[in-house]
Design an enzyme around this catalytic site. Structure first.
Site, PDB file in Angstrom:
ATOM      1  N   HIS A   1       0.870  -1.180   0.000  1.00  0.00           N
ATOM      2  CA  HIS A   1       0.000   0.000   0.000  1.00  0.00           C
ATOM      3  C   HIS A   1       0.907   1.230   0.000  1.00  0.00           C
ATOM      4  O   HIS A   1       1.766   1.376   0.860  1.00  0.00           O
ATOM      5  CB  HIS A   1      -0.913   0.003   1.221  1.00  0.00           C
ATOM      6  CG  HIS A   1      -1.841   1.175   1.226  1.00  0.00           C
ATOM      7  ND1 HIS A   1      -2.815   1.349   0.273  1.00  0.00           N
ATOM      8  CD2 HIS A   1      -1.914   2.272   2.026  1.00  0.00           C
ATOM      9  CE1 HIS A   1      -3.468   2.472   0.513  1.00  0.00           C
ATOM     10  NE2 HIS A   1      -2.929   3.063   1.565  1.00  0.00           N
TER      11      HIS A   1
ATOM     12  N   ASP B   1       0.929   5.209  -0.081  1.00  0.00           N
ATOM     13  CA  ASP B   1       0.214   6.483  -0.010  1.00  0.00           C
ATOM     14  C   ASP B   1       0.905   7.489  -0.929  1.00  0.00           C
ATOM     15  O   ASP B   1       2.103   7.733  -0.807  1.00  0.00           O
ATOM     16  CB  ASP B   1       0.151   6.968   1.436  1.00  0.00           C
ATOM     17  CG  ASP B   1      -0.805   6.122   2.257  1.00  0.00           C
ATOM     18  OD1 ASP B   1      -1.849   5.718   1.708  1.00  0.00           O
ATOM     19  OD2 ASP B   1      -0.516   5.851   3.431  1.00  0.00           O
TER      20      ASP B   1
ATOM     21  N   ASP C   1      -7.978   1.578   1.641  1.00  0.00           N
ATOM     22  CA  ASP C   1      -7.664   2.485   2.752  1.00  0.00           C
ATOM     23  C   ASP C   1      -8.471   3.777   2.756  1.00  0.00           C
ATOM     24  O   ASP C   1      -8.249   4.619   3.623  1.00  0.00           O
ATOM     25  CB  ASP C   1      -6.156   2.818   2.701  1.00  0.00           C
ATOM     26  CG  ASP C   1      -5.664   3.483   3.967  1.00  0.00           C
ATOM     27  OD1 ASP C   1      -6.233   3.186   5.034  1.00  0.00           O
ATOM     28  OD2 ASP C   1      -4.729   4.289   3.902  1.00  0.00           O
TER      29      ASP C   1
ATOM     30  N   HIS D   1      -6.251   9.784  -1.008  1.00  0.00           N
ATOM     31  CA  HIS D   1      -6.930   9.672   0.294  1.00  0.00           C
ATOM     32  C   HIS D   1      -6.146  10.166   1.511  1.00  0.00           C
ATOM     33  O   HIS D   1      -6.541   9.872   2.650  1.00  0.00           O
ATOM     34  CB  HIS D   1      -7.446   8.242   0.508  1.00  0.00           C
ATOM     35  CG  HIS D   1      -6.385   7.193   0.656  1.00  0.00           C
ATOM     36  ND1 HIS D   1      -6.034   6.348  -0.355  1.00  0.00           N
ATOM     37  CD2 HIS D   1      -5.606   6.845   1.689  1.00  0.00           C
ATOM     38  CE1 HIS D   1      -5.089   5.515   0.052  1.00  0.00           C
ATOM     39  NE2 HIS D   1      -4.805   5.802   1.299  1.00  0.00           N
TER      40      HIS D   1
HETATM   41 ZN   LIG Z   1      -3.427   4.855   2.554  1.00  0.00          ZN
END
Ligand SMILES: [Zn+2]
Length: 1024
Positions: free
Chosen positions: A276, A278, A388, A596
């Protein structure tokens, strides 16, 4: 037989930590380390510059100096390049590693310093983090050593500060470069060559699996005791004095218990490697580009080493960055994509926020994402992958399906603070009735490490065991990247078919989804179903934090709507060139910032500062595009630019009458509404003169500003906790109050102060509009305070309608159940609507997304959230000036609310040409949301329409008279590909391809239809 196994697991932990793990690497010798810290602003240089291969203009030449072990290297956010030279004995047997410790915090992969290893010719070897700290020099397919035994490697070391440490959420200034706060630099703690023992490594993995499994199994199970017995005996025969041989003996003892197969009915887990990532968070965007190189190079190394593994990566933006900055890695990615082992997932531009972006933004997330994947790999991801994001709008099933996707994945709802979600595999039904097969990985993480505990948790938690036996496990370090490790891959292999554990298989998400969906279909046709939005009972503050992100996003969406419409009109009516490339570039920037942690306002100061600048720049470009299109449409306006905002024409509107009321009150009256603002600047009466209804409940005050102490338990920028809302403090202080007039409009301006902050409310009765409007300017200097404005209305209702993408979601006003109570702060787009059957009322806004609405006796109180002042991760979040606008529309039904919401948010573009395309409504209410040119450059028009009330609508299309009379329309998916009736998705144009003037649209509740119009006369001829 006596049983003394109760301490076996404790013994295992200590022996493994102190006597086995340290034998994994045996030191061979030291290395020579030199370092060069990138000077000037410390921003990264290209690798070819640092390696002396290709100087980068304007950057200092690399200057490597000897660097002693133990020395500090990393000022916050700086980059240091290490050059490491060494030799290995050509006669040394077995694999040889270079082992580095850049100053790791073991608990934080991807959340602090990291490294990327290069060979002198610029080839990327791998990324470094606390669990990936060795580089294979020789053996197992690697050979970085010259014939004479020497090697040279470079490490680009990034001194990213540890911002989320232990304890978490500690206020820090280091989310921005150049902070004055002291910073303890990273130190190079280890740099040496070492022999790697595959046997010790294998023993560690065996023990982790056997010990982990024993710990998870009940003491009632024979298997638990068999495992303990084997572990005990294995530890007995292992002797660190002869570790290699001891490891072999121990493994032989463990082998039988690791060879017993899983139960026939064991749960089946599809494990997919993942990181994951970001797109920005506790690091700036530019760092994510480098994080990608580190994570992807490690993933590629694992794919090289283990033919059974599959790796997934989402976000077209990330692939695009890789393509631009690391073409060599991208070429290797492409190779594995073709083999089906490096799998692009999600099909979106980024993993966007799931509730704040408008409908068209979600469409573009999908279309820009999918087009990228189709253009680069010839493949289209079929699952939405949003593990997420902080909640998911009820429009997503329809949008995903209309973009050609079949499945939806998240795990975030497992973070709910109140309600345990009832399913893991189910049909998610959106607000319009569209269903999509949805899976929540029951391990409840997107960054699993393939441990027995996670696997056991997945099986125990999985809610749909009665009818389903498959689940997904995304494994690999995440958030800041990192991804899977060889240890995870080793455990995965051991869990493939093991008694007491679920069966674990490595394959693609699509293979999992195909099987899980068909299993559910066979078991129960179309059950279980979950209807409506996926509301996340957490992170409710993300609807308000960093208000500038929200304002800019809303403004960009509104400007894009105007720019694409006017550009399409200028092209269709005047033959002006359509600025496709510029619009694409702007869209991709807007989509990127919907990530996000950016749009929700949960990143560090650096990210939000850059975002504000970027937004500012693209808004200027959009104004310019609007101006150019306007000029093409009307030569006269080209000379003076577009005219300034002028009040909408209100023919026949009487000017607002202003009178003095009791006790210093002011009475405003335009014949439609009568408003009484008391001496303290509060609205104590708002009467709809058409219906005779008084809106303000007795004794209540509309537009009351309320301040709350906002001290979250955890996750500062993310969470508004329930305790925060218990004690509102009304702002009653009046610094000044005066009556104001502008043309036919009149109002009252009130200035209030709290602490060092000032709030100016300018409340207008807009003559002849039926709209009571408030402009609010805030100079915000509060920390850890929440500011709301209350709109109490004398309407008894059970639910309120909050606008969402292409429609609204009805949320409870009551708090009878825990689930209802947990929605104490929720997402709205441009309006909230309340209705008692006789009388409705809308509150529209121009920039806000958070609100709460609750029943209060025979009334309803809606409170819009204006500002917060969280201190983590950006200690200065939201300080400064902000503006907000909202309006109360007494008597409005949903169509009136929707139309007011559009008007309230439309940019100031006066004198538009007659509509290019419009709907002539036959029944119900629907509208044209968006008009643009087709993405394929054909010149076709694309028109997006939707039904607004949650009912049904019928309409005819009406084109501008100057458009080609032979215009033909057909319906497409979101990617503008023609669709027919071969799916279960309802079509608006049931008759198929038609001349525009003969087409009839039939729309179901909240149905979105994408219509494509070709204006070439030839098409009509073809049809006849
Ligand atoms: Zn995230």
């Amino acid at each position: 037989m006596h049983n003394h196994l109760s301490r076996t697991l404790e013994r295992l932990a200590r022996v493994r930590r102190e006597r086995i793990q340290p034998r994994l690497h045996t030191r061979l010798g030291g290395v020579e380390v030199e370092a060069w810290t990138v000077p000037d602003d410390g921003e990264p240089v290209r690798a070819r510059h640092a390696l002396g291969l290709e100087p980068e203009a304007g950057r200092a030449a690399p200057d490597y100096r000897p660097f002693p072990l133990g020395a500090a290297w990393g000022a916050a956010w700086s980059t240091t390049w290490f050059r490491i030279r060494g030799t290995v004995d050509p006669g040394q047997a077995g694999p040889i590693d270079l082992v580095l410790d850049l100053g790791w915090f073991d608990h934080s992969v991807g959340g602090h310093c990291e490294g990327l290893v290069f060979t002198p010719d610029g080839t990327i070897v791998k990324g470094l983090h606390p669990r990936q700290s060795d580089i294979r020099l020789r053996g197992h397919g690697a050979d970085l050593v010259d014939a004479d035994g020497s090697f040279v490697l470079y490490v680009e070391a990034a001194a990213n500060p540890l911002l989320l440490g232990l304890p978490p959420f500690v206020v820090t200034e280091h989310g921005e470069k150049g902070a004055q706060e002291p910073f303890e630099q990273f130190r190079l703690r280890r740099a040496e060559t070492a022999a790697f023992s595959p046997e010790i490594h294998a023993l560690c993995c065996d023990l982790d699996v056997a010990g982990g499994l024993a710990a998870e199994l009940s003491a009632d199970e024979p298997r638990h005791w068999r495992l303990l017995r084997a572990i005990e005996e294995a530890l007995d025969v292992y002797d660190e004095a002869d570790a290699e041989a001891g490891a072999g003996r121990a493994r032989a003892i463990l082998a039988p218990v690791l060879a017993t197969p899983a139960h026939a009915s064991a749960h089946r887990i599809t494990a997919v490697g993942h990181a994951h990532m970001d797109t920005a968070w506790l690091w700036p965007l530019r760092e994510t580009v480098r994080k990608l190189a580190r994570t992807v190079s490690n993933a590629l190394a694992l794919l090289d080493a283990d033919a059974g593994l599959v790796y997934t990566m989402s976000a077209a933006q990330h692939f695009s960055w890789l393509e631009e900055h690391y073409p060599e890695l991208f070429a290797r990615v492409r190779h594995y994509v073709e083999q089906g082992r490096f799998v692009p997932v999600g099909g979106m531009w980024v993993e966007a926020d799931g509730v704040i972006p408008t409908g068209e933004s979600m469409v573009r997330q999908l279309t820009y994402g999918k087009r990228y994947f189709l253009s680069r790999f010839g493949r289209e991801p079929r699952e939405m992958w949003l593990p997420d994001s902080f909640g998911y709008s009820g429009a997503l099933p329809q949008l995903a399906r209309r973009a050609g996707s079949r499945w939806f994945l998240t795990q975030k709802i497992s973070w709910n603070d109140t309600t345990v979600f009832p399913h893991h595999s189910f049909w998610w039904e959106g607000i319009d009735g569209t269903r999509i097969f949805t899976h929540f990985p029951p391990a409840e993480t997107y960054a699993a490490e393939v441990t027995a505990r996670e696997l056991h948790h997945a099986v125990a938690t999985f809610k749909d065991k009665a009818i389903a036996s498959h689940s997904l496990l995304p494994y690999g370090y995440g958030d800041g990247g990192g991804g899977p490790t060889r240890e995870m891959a080793e455990r995965l292999r051991r869990f493939a078919d093991l008694e007491g554990a679920p069966r674990v298989i490595s394959r693609t998400p699509a293979e999992f989804f195909e099987e899980a969906e068909s299993e559910l279909r066979e078991a129960g046709a179309l059950e279980p179903v979950y209807r409506g939005e996926l509301y996340l009972e957490l992170h409710r503050g993300t609807l308000t934090s960093q208000a500038a992100m929200k304002r800019h996003n809303r403004r960009c969406e509104s400007l894009l709507r105007a720019a694409e419409y006017l550009s399409a009109a200028a092209s269709a009516l005047r033959g002006a060139p359509y600025p496709r490339e510029e619009l694409d570039e702007i869209w991709r920037t807007v989509l990127l910032h919907q990530f996000h942690d950016i749009l929700p306002g949960t990143s560090i100061s650096w990210v939000h500062r850059e975002a504000r600048d970027t937004y500012q720049a693209i808004e200027e470009r959009l104004h310019d595009l609007i101006k150019r299109a306007g000029a093409a449409l009307d030569g006269e306006r080209a000379e003076g630019g577009l005219p300034p905002f002028t009040a909408p024409e209100r023919p026949g509107a009487a000017a607002v009458e202003v009178a003095d009321g009791e006790a210093g009150a002011t009475v405003l009256d335009d014949g439609l509404l009568r408003v009484v603002v008391d001496g303290g600047g509060h609205v104590v009466s708002l009467r709809d003169l058409r219906s005779g209804r008084e809106v303000v409940p007795p004794g209540r005050r509309l537009n009351e500003l309320q301040l709350f102490r906002d001290e979250p338990v955890r996750w500062d920028a993310w969470d508004v906790d329930r305790h925060v809302l218990r004690h509102p403090r009304p702002l009653d202080d009046v610094t000044s109050r005066r009556v104001i007039r502008n043309g036919p409009d009149a109002g009252v301006e009130v200035v209030r102060r709290t602490g060092a902050s000032t709030v100016t409310l300018t409340m207008w009765l807009r003559a002849g509009t039926g709209r009571f409007e408030t402009e609010c300017a805030v100079d915000w200097q509060e920390r850890e305070r929440l500011l709301k404005v209350a709109v109490p209305v004398r309407i008894l209702a059970r639910t309120a309608r909050f606008e969402t993408q292409y429609g609204y979601v009805e949320r409870p006003l009551l708090t009878n159940t825990a689930t209802e109570e947990a929605m104490f702060e929720a997402a709205m787009h441009r309006y909230v609507h309340v209705d008692d059957g006789d009388f409705g009322l809308a509150i529209v806004n121009d920039t806000m997304y958070g609100a709460d609405a609750r029943a209060d006796g025979d009334s309803t109180v809606v409170r819009l959230s204006l500002l917060r002042g969280a201190r983590f991760p950006d200690p200065r979040a939201d300080l400064g000036t902000h503006t907000f606008r909202w309006a109360v529309l007494p008597g409005a039904d949903v169509p009136a609310a929707v139309e007011a919401a559009y008007a309230f948010n439309a940019p100031d573009v006066a004198g538009l040409p007659a509509p290019l395309v419009q709907l002539e409504l036959l029944t119900g209410h629907a509208l044209v949301d968006w008009v643009k040119q087709a993405d394929d450059g054909s010149g076709d028009l694309v028109v997006r329409v939707y039904e607004t009330r949650g009912a049904r609508a019928g309409a005819r299309l009406r084109c501008h008279e100057e458009l080609d009379a032979g215009a033909v329309v057909w319906e497409t998916d979101l990617l503008e590909r023609e669709i027919g009736g071969d799916d279960d998705l309802p079509l608006a144009l049931a008759e198929g391809r038609r001349p525009v003037d003969e087409a009839r649209l039939d729309l179901g509740p909240f149905q979105v239809a994408t219509l494509r119009i070709a204006t070439h006369a030839s098409l009509k001829e073809d049809l006849q």
